[in-house]
Enzyme design. Sequence first.
Site, short mmCIF file in Angstrom:
data_model
loop_
_atom_site.label_atom_id
_atom_site.label_comp_id
_atom_site.label_asym_id
_atom_site.label_seq_id
_atom_site.Cartn_x
_atom_site.Cartn_y
_atom_site.Cartn_z
N SER A 106 0.83 -1.20 0.00
CA SER A 106 0.00 0.00 0.00
C SER A 106 0.87 1.26 0.00
O SER A 106 1.93 1.30 0.63
CB SER A 106 -0.89 0.01 1.24
OG SER A 106 -1.54 1.26 1.40
N TYR A 130 -1.97 5.67 -4.78
CA TYR A 130 -2.93 6.77 -4.72
C TYR A 130 -2.28 7.98 -5.37
O TYR A 130 -1.05 8.16 -5.28
CB TYR A 130 -3.29 7.12 -3.27
CG TYR A 130 -4.13 6.10 -2.55
CD1 TYR A 130 -5.44 5.82 -2.95
CD2 TYR A 130 -3.63 5.43 -1.43
CE1 TYR A 130 -6.21 4.90 -2.28
CE2 TYR A 130 -4.41 4.50 -0.74
CZ TYR A 130 -5.70 4.24 -1.17
OH TYR A 130 -6.47 3.33 -0.50
N THR A 156 -5.64 2.53 -7.25
CA THR A 156 -6.95 2.44 -6.62
C THR A 156 -7.84 3.56 -7.14
O THR A 156 -7.51 4.74 -7.00
CB THR A 156 -6.83 2.53 -5.09
OG1 THR A 156 -6.09 1.40 -4.62
CG2 THR A 156 -8.19 2.54 -4.42
N LYS A 231 -7.73 -0.97 -9.56
CA LYS A 231 -8.36 -1.68 -8.44
C LYS A 231 -9.59 -0.90 -7.99
O LYS A 231 -9.51 0.30 -7.72
CB LYS A 231 -7.37 -1.81 -7.27
CG LYS A 231 -7.94 -2.52 -6.04
CD LYS A 231 -6.88 -2.63 -4.95
CE LYS A 231 -7.40 -3.37 -3.73
NZ LYS A 231 -8.45 -2.61 -3.02
N HIS A 255 -13.21 -2.34 -2.20
CA HIS A 255 -12.34 -1.76 -1.18
C HIS A 255 -12.64 -2.35 0.20
O HIS A 255 -12.64 -1.65 1.21
CB HIS A 255 -12.50 -0.23 -1.15
CG HIS A 255 -11.27 0.51 -0.71
ND1 HIS A 255 -10.55 1.32 -1.55
CD2 HIS A 255 -10.64 0.60 0.50
CE1 HIS A 255 -9.55 1.87 -0.89
NE2 HIS A 255 -9.58 1.44 0.35
#
Length: 364
Positions: A106, A130, A156, A231, A255
């Site tokens: 992440s 992100y 994402t 995603k 999510h």
Amino acid sequence: MDLVCVDDFERQADSKLEKTAKDYYKSGAGEQFTLNLNREAFKRLRLRPRYLRDVSKLDISCQIFGQQLKWPVGIAPTAMQKMAHPDGEIGNARAAGKAGSIFILSTLSTTSLEDLSAAAPDTLKWFQLYIYKDRSLTEKIVRRAEKANFKALVLTVDAPIFGHRRADVRNKFSLPSHLSLANFQGEQANGVVTEGGSGINEYVANQFDASINWKDINWLKQLTHLPIILKGILTAEDAILAREFGCAGVIVSNHGARQIDTVPASIEALPEVAKAVGNDLVVMLDGGITQGNDIFKALALGAKTVFIGRPAVYGLAYNGQQGVEQLLDILKKDFEISMALTGCPKLSDIQSSMVVHESTYSRL
């Protein structure tokens, strides 16, 4: 007590995690309807096994983007894993490597991508991305991911802002002071601090670029040679756009039911996405996977591989890296049982006709 299934690890994690961390990992958005649906929807699918097939030797290996994997399960990106155990992301990544799985790191990790790459060099690693308001931060982290030998970028798309997770608001969630978001410095690293509500939501509102749109896929493609995976796809329409904009794959995901409540379970959305783009893109899934039958059902309905998020955190909370290794081993053996008892010695033997909705039998 012997641990024999994911639920056992969850119970152990519940007894070990501090309340704020436990609520952060386990909660969903709103009334948590979709959180429960992610698991319940799998139970509404029935298996149609085939028999008198030679299952004395099983081969559950697969290839994703040309990379050989021992089985079609990886570890999904989960933020701030050192809240669960000091082994954190490194423990999870090493366990994934030993199991022959993909590990997705992440952006909001408590281990830097460089440290993780050095500590788990033999693990196949993807980086979840992100896009920040300060685009230079995003550009730099993409370059760092390439240099650190990550093999794909997982953008994402379902989080221009974060969903309303009531437990985090009640708890006034903040990242513990001894931890930081290790991919950054300054306020980007230490800014997950409550100003009255959920500190993670406040951080995201301050830092993430909510204006991102499909044109930003072109911007990202110009930055990197890595395959781009989206995603958070839940519809055929967005899957088709992902194909049109040159993405390599999609992860069907809600999510972890943490963004907006009452969206479909990931497994419910999978068939329409697979039908729309399954011949052109690598279609994957996360959300609700807790046993071998779930993996089988997702593959039958069009996924090439699946990812687990919360279960890996439960293993980590239970016993660090060894706990994740133990959980993955249990899940792998359970999947092998599912393969054998449905008459499928290899993944290509899994057919869509082997999984039907329970309503098929209500007409009898």
